[in-house]
Scaffold this active site. Sequence first.
Site, mmCIF file in Angstrom:
data_model
loop_
_atom_site.group_PDB
_atom_site.id
_atom_site.type_symbol
_atom_site.label_atom_id
_atom_site.label_comp_id
_atom_site.label_asym_id
_atom_site.label_seq_id
_atom_site.Cartn_x
_atom_site.Cartn_y
_atom_site.Cartn_z
ATOM 1 N N CYS A 1 0.838 -1.199 0.000
ATOM 2 C CA CYS A 1 0.000 0.000 0.000
ATOM 3 C C CYS A 1 0.872 1.248 0.000
ATOM 4 O O CYS A 1 2.009 1.218 0.462
ATOM 5 C CB CYS A 1 -0.936 -0.020 1.199
ATOM 6 N N SER A 2 0.320 2.313 -0.553
ATOM 7 C CA SER A 2 1.094 3.548 -0.691
ATOM 8 C C SER A 2 1.240 4.223 0.661
ATOM 9 O O SER A 2 0.522 3.905 1.614
ATOM 10 C CB SER A 2 0.405 4.485 -1.683
ATOM 11 N N TYR A 3 2.153 5.175 0.732
ATOM 12 C CA TYR A 3 2.387 5.851 2.006
ATOM 13 C C TYR A 3 1.169 6.648 2.453
ATOM 14 O O TYR A 3 0.936 6.808 3.657
ATOM 15 C CB TYR A 3 3.654 6.717 1.915
ATOM 16 N N GLU A 4 0.385 7.114 1.481
ATOM 17 C CA GLU A 4 -0.831 7.844 1.829
ATOM 18 C C GLU A 4 -1.787 6.910 2.568
ATOM 19 O O GLU A 4 -2.443 7.305 3.528
ATOM 20 C CB GLU A 4 -1.507 8.409 0.570
ATOM 21 N N ALA A 5 -1.852 5.641 2.117
ATOM 22 C CA ALA A 5 -2.717 4.671 2.787
ATOM 23 C C ALA A 5 -2.157 4.331 4.168
ATOM 24 O O ALA A 5 -2.907 4.162 5.126
ATOM 25 C CB ALA A 5 -2.842 3.415 1.940
ATOM 26 N N ARG A 6 -0.839 4.272 4.262
ATOM 27 C CA ARG A 6 -0.226 3.927 5.553
ATOM 28 C C ARG A 6 -0.538 4.979 6.599
ATOM 29 O O ARG A 6 -0.627 4.679 7.790
ATOM 30 C CB ARG A 6 1.292 3.773 5.384
ATOM 31 N N ASN B 1 0.611 -3.481 4.982
ATOM 32 C CA ASN B 1 0.740 -4.628 4.080
ATOM 33 C C ASN B 1 0.237 -5.880 4.789
ATOM 34 O O ASN B 1 0.505 -6.086 5.962
ATOM 35 C CB ASN B 1 2.192 -4.837 3.678
ATOM 36 N N GLU C 1 15.146 -5.376 -2.625
ATOM 37 C CA GLU C 1 15.963 -4.997 -1.477
ATOM 38 C C GLU C 1 17.315 -5.687 -1.505
ATOM 39 O O GLU C 1 17.393 -6.876 -1.807
ATOM 40 C CB GLU C 1 15.196 -5.406 -0.208
#
Length: 825
Positions: free
Chosen positions: A283-288, A294, A343
Amino acid sequence: MSRRRQQNRDDEDNGFAEWGGYMEAKKAKLREQYKETTAKEVEKLSDIFTGVSILVNGLTNPSSDQLKLLMAQHGGTFHLYQSSTTTHIIASNLPNVKINKLGSVPIVKPSWITDSIALNKLLDYKRYLLYTNQTTTQPPLDFPVVAKTASDPHFLEEFYSNSRLHLISTLGAEYKQFISDLREKPRDFPGRVKLSHVPKTGAVPQTPVVMHIDMDCFFVSVGLRTRPELRGLPVAVTHARRAQLNPNKEREETVTLNMDRMPEGVELRMIDGRSSMSEVASCSYEARKCGVKNGMFLGAAAKLCPQIKTIPYDFEGYKEVSMVLYKTLASYTLNIEAVSCDEMYVEVSDLLKSYDLSVEDWANHIRDEIKTATGCPCSTGFGSNRLQARLATKKAKPDGSYYLKPEDVESYLAEIALADLPGVGYATLSKLKSLGLETCGDVQVASLGVLQRELGAKMGETLLEQAKGIDRKPLNYTHERKSVSAEINYGIRFKTINECYNFLESLGNEVWSRLNEIKMRAKTVTLKLMIRAADAPLETAKFLGHGLCDSVSKSQTLAHHISDVKILHREVRTLYDKMNVNYAELRGLGVQLTKLEKLAPINPTLSNFLQQESKKIQPTGDKTASRGRELVRPPSGEKVATRGRPRKNSKGQKNSLSNFFKNKKEITGQNKSVEIKKAEVDLNVLQELPPEIRAEIIKEYNLETPAPKPPLESPETAPPAKKSPFSGLNWPQLKPILYKWLQSEQKPDNYDVVLLGEHFRQSAITRDIDWLPTAMNFLYRNFAQMNCCWHKAYHKIVDLVQQGMVARYGGTLLIKRDFDCLNCF
DNA sequence: ATCCTCCCCTAC
DNA sequence: TAAGGTAGGGGAGGAT
């Protein structure tokens, strides 16, 4: 979701070819349309392709992306992987199509799609078949078979092609292998030239520097590349499209029933009978910001964040982007430890020193390059060990960079929440909470004894070190596999015991083929079962999920490594029967192989023996002898590494059959699921083989056909025999080598068999046959002791000998053929 | 002590 | 509807 009967099946397209210009103009317009609409929501234009599900194979025009859009606009479905519901494969080039894998699904040119759209009706695909001897009956579109549960024979395939966790696991392993392989060969670093132009703004660090790179909400970022209008909004990647489901009383009851069993505070409490239980992969940072995480169910996420937008998975996109990421970094250094597809850790001390860069200079440069190359943002963290680098990344995110300098470590660490330490998860955290510990600062002053009592000796010790920012584990650039497993804990609802057995066999085949891919063998088999918990409702809240389960496993270690997939099946089945579990209660199954040993390099092939032995026998012999070690090279990362191009063949090695294959795949007689990938082939050598051998090798290894060469048959005019790697060895010299070969291999390598048979055939053609009956008798006697694979190998060799005899003498030798072996027939 | 099996935990 | 995999570290407790 019933599919309408397909219209316009008849050949109503007669004469359309004359419309050439019109059609071209139409297609050009479609391409334009594609450009305009990619960024917008897909607008439905027609239902031409209702019931059609395509899979695109290889490069096509229009491109795969364009076809995907066209299908969305015109009522069809686009598959990234072939599944049981795929109705057509779209491809432009025959060589790109692995026909044997595609089964009976028709392979159709892309113009079928564009022409159908241009005429606004579904044309008969038969006119667009890529090649002719295909099925010409329309696939049954009305009642598509969907592999819903593990009872369906296609379930495994279907499930894997939709599983994000499976993708993450397999990609992670591939990149570890990718870096390992690149490190095998000396390599230049073309990226480094760019570093001379990087503006130098700070001091070069004098202490070791480890970089940690992590893409920001990876799946979302990849998805947003083509959806710029969603940037800045709360976005989640999920299978479900909507958070609210249609009313369904039965389901609501099931969910309530399950919720009663769940402890307080569990996320399930946030959902009701109408909430989607599809998981948020990313999920995007806006959703976080709203508390979405996640792994959360979409229904729960929507409760926290009602405006959340969902976007579908794009597995191909994840693969592409991560490959670009890795290639970008690998163009600077190979001191990379791959962690996952998005990563990695990189040791950059030397790089910074060599190019006079400060950490910030380098971070700006590499982050910029990654963003340009992938279209996705990433964050970087730097520290003097991997732990510090990783904790620095936390602060850097999103889309930033942070260097945790040695002098700041102590104060920085003191504030870190224990939950942020790698290795501290839900269970460890609650243990620590019970000790009243919440931050690294708390742990720094805790006693080792207390920590160890609660967490165990090792965990206690590492936690104390971690809390102080100490990490003794160096970066690991190479990587040796310790286990291979396949496990499914979704969709398991067996109605008969045979469904269960069949599925266990699929799992067995799956692990076996993965084991073959990494050229290893195993001694221990473990079967893992998830069984419905006694008090858990029969049906789970999540559709076909595993629900509340008990998990049990049982293993069996064998005296020798498993040489045949049938043995594996037998062991798995025995384990299952011993565990005495009702198949109807199963909710998950897994097969794991451990105690691994490397197959090819440790067990030398016949060719390797030959290289070594002939060296001893002919110390001044031909150059081929010194090339033996080449074959021992570990396999390169087939899926991601560069491959497939014929190696340049300098003169003097031309006749070396031992130079024939690099990276060959094991062929097993029994296991059809082992996919034979394209081997790296010395085409010159291939062309010099007699046609029937050539044909066989092409067939066996699934090669593209090389330009044929005139056959060298006709014994009277045949050129002198090629100098095989066996040439110069007489029978008494060859015999002990063959004997060793028999003892060292579980299965004869197909390549070795052809090599040997070909040597015998050439001997017959050159009338050098006095020793042949003895040799064949020797082989017969010894191969008879072995398993069926060797019997087949023997028959192959006999066939080659007889071919040579017929060619030279017009008759066959009297050679024993039949073994007293039930499996052979 | 050391190893093995059967777990559990963690990470992506 | 939904796609809850996979590899590795390590602990508990029993066998050697």
